[in-house]
Design a protein around this motif. Structure first.
Motif, PDB file in Angstrom:
ATOM      1  N   VAL A 358      48.543  -2.902  15.394  1.00 41.12           N
ATOM      2  CA  VAL A 358      49.707  -2.863  16.704  1.00 41.12           C
ATOM      3  C   VAL A 358      50.465  -1.625  17.100  1.00 41.12           C
ATOM      4  CG1 VAL A 358      51.672  -3.666  15.587  1.00 41.12           C
ATOM      5  CG2 VAL A 358      50.521  -4.804  14.620  1.00 41.12           C
ATOM      6  N   THR A 359      50.058  -1.217  17.676  1.00 41.67           N
ATOM      7  CA  THR A 359      51.038  -0.652  18.419  1.00 41.67           C
ATOM      8  C   THR A 359      51.960  -0.109  19.629  1.00 41.67           C
ATOM      9  OG1 THR A 359      48.213   0.728  19.744  1.00 41.67           O
ATOM     10  CG2 THR A 359      50.526   1.738  20.027  1.00 41.67           C
ATOM     11  N   VAL A 377      52.045  -8.266   5.695  1.00 40.96           N
ATOM     12  CA  VAL A 377      50.967  -6.692   4.599  1.00 40.96           C
ATOM     13  C   VAL A 377      51.247  -5.828   5.651  1.00 40.96           C
ATOM     14  CG1 VAL A 377      50.104  -5.389   2.974  1.00 40.96           C
ATOM     15  CG2 VAL A 377      50.422  -7.648   2.751  1.00 40.96           C
ATOM     16  N   ILE A 378      52.116  -4.690   6.067  1.00 42.24           N
ATOM     17  CA  ILE A 378      51.589  -3.777   6.775  1.00 42.24           C
ATOM     18  C   ILE A 378      51.263  -2.430   6.191  1.00 42.24           C
ATOM     19  CG2 ILE A 378      53.014  -2.404   8.571  1.00 42.24           C
ATOM     20  CD1 ILE A 378      55.026  -4.927   8.878  1.00 42.24           C
ATOM     21  N   THR A 379      50.061  -1.924   7.239  1.00 41.96           N
ATOM     22  CA  THR A 379      49.348  -0.851   6.724  1.00 41.96           C
ATOM     23  C   THR A 379      50.065   0.551   7.644  1.00 41.96           C
ATOM     24  OG1 THR A 379      47.788  -1.378   4.692  1.00 41.96           O
ATOM     25  CG2 THR A 379      47.633   0.673   5.446  1.00 41.96           C
ATOM     26  N   SER A 397      55.060   6.436   7.256  1.00 42.52           N
ATOM     27  CA  SER A 397      54.270   7.720   8.075  1.00 42.52           C
ATOM     28  C   SER A 397      52.615   6.808   7.708  1.00 42.52           C
ATOM     29  CB  SER A 397      54.534   9.250   7.510  1.00 42.52           C
ATOM     30  OG  SER A 397      54.755   9.337   6.431  1.00 42.52           O
ATOM     31  N   ARG A 398      51.561   8.073   7.939  1.00 44.08           N
ATOM     32  CA  ARG A 398      50.171   7.312   7.911  1.00 44.08           C
ATOM     33  C   ARG A 398      49.773   7.359   6.170  1.00 44.08           C
ATOM     34  NH1 ARG A 398      47.014  11.974   9.028  1.00 44.08           N
ATOM     35  NH2 ARG A 398      47.052  11.835  11.591  1.00 44.08           N
ATOM     36  N   GLY A 399      49.380   6.012   5.435  1.00 45.54           N
ATOM     37  CA  GLY A 399      48.821   5.748   4.814  1.00 45.54           C
ATOM     38  C   GLY A 399      50.172   4.940   3.811  1.00 45.54           C
ATOM     39  N   LEU A 418      53.056   5.077  17.038  1.00 47.22           N
ATOM     40  CA  LEU A 418      52.861   4.561  15.333  1.00 47.22           C
ATOM     41  C   LEU A 418      51.346   2.879  15.800  1.00 47.22           C
ATOM     42  CD1 LEU A 418      56.605   2.918  13.363  1.00 47.22           C
ATOM     43  CD2 LEU A 418      54.402   4.296  12.708  1.00 47.22           C
ATOM     44  N   GLN A 419      50.299   3.463  14.526  1.00 50.30           N
ATOM     45  CA  GLN A 419      49.711   3.169  14.955  1.00 50.30           C
ATOM     46  C   GLN A 419      49.658   1.932  13.165  1.00 50.30           C
ATOM     47  OE1 GLN A 419      47.626   2.000  17.668  1.00 50.30           O
ATOM     48  NE2 GLN A 419      47.851   4.097  18.570  1.00 50.30           N
ATOM     49  N   LEU A 420      49.757   0.770  13.861  1.00 51.34           N
ATOM     50  CA  LEU A 420      49.728  -0.452  12.155  1.00 51.34           C
ATOM     51  C   LEU A 420      48.864  -1.216  12.068  1.00 51.34           C
ATOM     52  CD1 LEU A 420      53.440  -1.310  12.821  1.00 51.34           C
ATOM     53  CD2 LEU A 420      52.590   1.018  11.549  1.00 51.34           C
ATOM     54  N   ILE A 421      47.971  -1.616  10.675  1.00 47.89           N
ATOM     55  CA  ILE A 421      47.276  -2.652  10.192  1.00 47.89           C
ATOM     56  C   ILE A 421      48.138  -4.056  10.332  1.00 47.89           C
ATOM     57  CG2 ILE A 421      44.993  -4.272   9.877  1.00 47.89           C
ATOM     58  CD1 ILE A 421      44.509  -1.634  11.486  1.00 47.89           C
ATOM     59  N   SER A 422      48.565  -5.075  10.192  1.00 50.84           N
ATOM     60  CA  SER A 422      49.379  -6.088   9.676  1.00 50.84           C
ATOM     61  C   SER A 422      48.509  -7.322   9.590  1.00 50.84           C
ATOM     62  CB  SER A 422      50.490  -6.374  11.135  1.00 50.84           C
ATOM     63  OG  SER A 422      50.745  -8.228  10.879  1.00 50.84           O
TER      64      SER A 422
END
Length: 444
Positions: A358-359, A377-379, A397-399, A418-422
């Motif tokens: 997700v951006t 769960v979002i990273t 923030s990152r991490g 923001l770059q997210l992995i969902s």
């Protein structure tokens, strides 16, 4: 002032795999803009309206699935009118006109110009609008059409037959080539599907179908409006018609063949092409490279929904082959950014997982929403922003990694991109489990 209604429809199956139900052809950013970047058909049309120096209220009439793309690609001062269901151009235009009348309180004497959202044209096409506006205001015509000067005797288009002084005396729908030749000799023009009229004229016609012209009431009774084209329901029954000619580029770029003709570069994305490639276009939206060697007359398009390798001429006949490919859209542009689906899996016990990249663009925010059946769960892979969960605010923030249970209201906004992995996990991955709430970030 003038009012412009852009009709945004279609799913653009002919531009699979990059277009789908949500991301129609008019939103693909494959055309070169003035700054060395890329723009979509709808962005190009908006830019050309501005270039032509037209000051107008712009309304886009579309279906709910396209609202996010329009909001993401056009400025906020463009109004969006959502058709409750797909019907045809007549109901869509009535809906937009009722919006102009009852919500925007437009003067009933003002000109409304209606056109498709995706013509590939010169700026002069939009400059012709000024002449159409003049005709609507000064002549006795109830509807003024735009006629394209034909470049060959086409069997694909409808023809407008004009008389002296720009009056219209008839139409001919998709004639054979010999008849088309004769029509062109008589001065016939291609019908561009562009209509201009006074707001009061159309609302007068709409009265026959509506108990109330208020926008909310038109939305309410939309399903009962005649499912006809505007041409058939209105234009062909109007006695006083005029036409204004436009002599310039006019093209429908709805297939890979016609679209690649207008692309400035041979490849977009991570592509390596051998010097021996002839008349080949490669568009790659994936994060893995595509290599083409010794290819001729090919279009290669790789996206989240699939990969197409086709002879250019044959690419116009793609529709029946992809009609039944029924996977969920794997790429979606939203008003706040975009997402790409990496993985969609079902496990032995029936549980499903959906993994997305997700951006969220800097300065943008998601709606405050809740999932009824999904845990998430979002990273954070990169960027900075903040998250609100059930009214509590936290920095991102990152991490950072956050777990959001089903039933928790949440939203994210980005300070930098923001770059997210969902990863969403559910017993049943129902798409319709999201509910949105009215809420402002100042409430935290």
């Amino acid at each position: 002032s003038m009012n412009i209604v852009l009709l945004s429809g279609g799913s653009g199956k002919r531009l699979w795999p990059l277009s789908n139900e949500i991301r129609s052809k008019q939103f693909l950013k494959l055309l070169s803009d003035a700054n060395g970047g890329h723009e979509s058909m709808v962005q190009r049309v908006y830019r050309q309206i501005m270039q032509a120096g037209i000051h107008a209220n712009i309304v886009v009439a579309t279906s709910a699935t396209q609202v996010e793309s329009i909001r993401g690609q056009l400025p906020d001062d463009v109004d969006v009118v959502v058709e409750p269901e797909r019907r045809n151009t007549f109901p869509a235009i009535v809906l937009a006109a009722s919006y102009l009348e009852s919500r925007k309180q437009m003067n009933p004497e003002e000109t409304v110009i209606v056109l498709p959202v995706d013509p590939y044209v010169d700026v002069a096409y939009f400059e012709t609008f000024k002449k159409m506006d003049e005709q609507v205001q000064k002549s006795s015509a109830d509807i003024v059409l735009m006629g394209i000067m034909p470049s060959y005797p086409s069997e694909k288009y409808g023809y407008i037959i004009p008389a002296e002084g720009g009056r219209v005396i008839g139409f001919k729908e998709k004639p054979d080539e010999a008849s088309a030749k004769k029509l062109i000799e008589q001065g016939a023009l291609w019908n561009a599907g562009v209509f201009a009229f006074k707001l009061k004229y159309l609302m007068g016609i709409a009265n026959k179908y509506l108990n109330s012209r208020d926008f909310a009431d038109v939305v309410e009774c939309y399903a009962s409006l005649k499912k006809d084209s505007f041409d058939y329901e209105v234009v062909e029954r109007t006695k006083a018609l005029a036409v204004v000619p436009y002599n310039g580029a006019w093209k429908d770029i709805g297939t890979w063949n016609t679209l690649t003709e207008e692309m400035q570069e041979e490849s977009i994305g991570d592509v390596i092409m051998g010097e021996d490639c002839i008349n080949t276009h490669v568009i790659n939206e994936l994060s893995i490279p595509v290599v083409a060697l010794g290819t001729q007359n090919l279009v290669i398009a790789a996206g989240q929904d699939g990969i197409l390798v086709s002879d250019k001429h044959k690419s116009s006949y793609i529709k029946p082959y992809v009609e039944n490919i029924d996977n969920r859209p794997m790429y979606e542009e939203r008003r706040w950014g975009e997402y790409k689906v990496y993985d969609y899996s079902q496990y032995a016990d029936g549980t499903k997982s959906l993994t997305k990249h997700v951006t969220i663009n800097a300065g943008c925010a998601q709606d405050y929403h809740v999932h009824r059946y999904k845990d998430e769960v979002i990273t954070v892979a990169n960027g900075e922003g903040e998250l609100v969960v059930d009214g509590c605010l936290m920095k991102l923030s990152r991490g950072d990694s956050i777990s959001i249970r089903r039933g928790q209201k949440h939203a994210i906004r980005a300070f930098q991109d923001l770059q997210l992995i969902s990863v969403q996990i559910s017993e049943d991955n129902t798409e319709g489990d999201t509910e949105v709430f009215n809420w402002s970030w100042s409430e935290t």
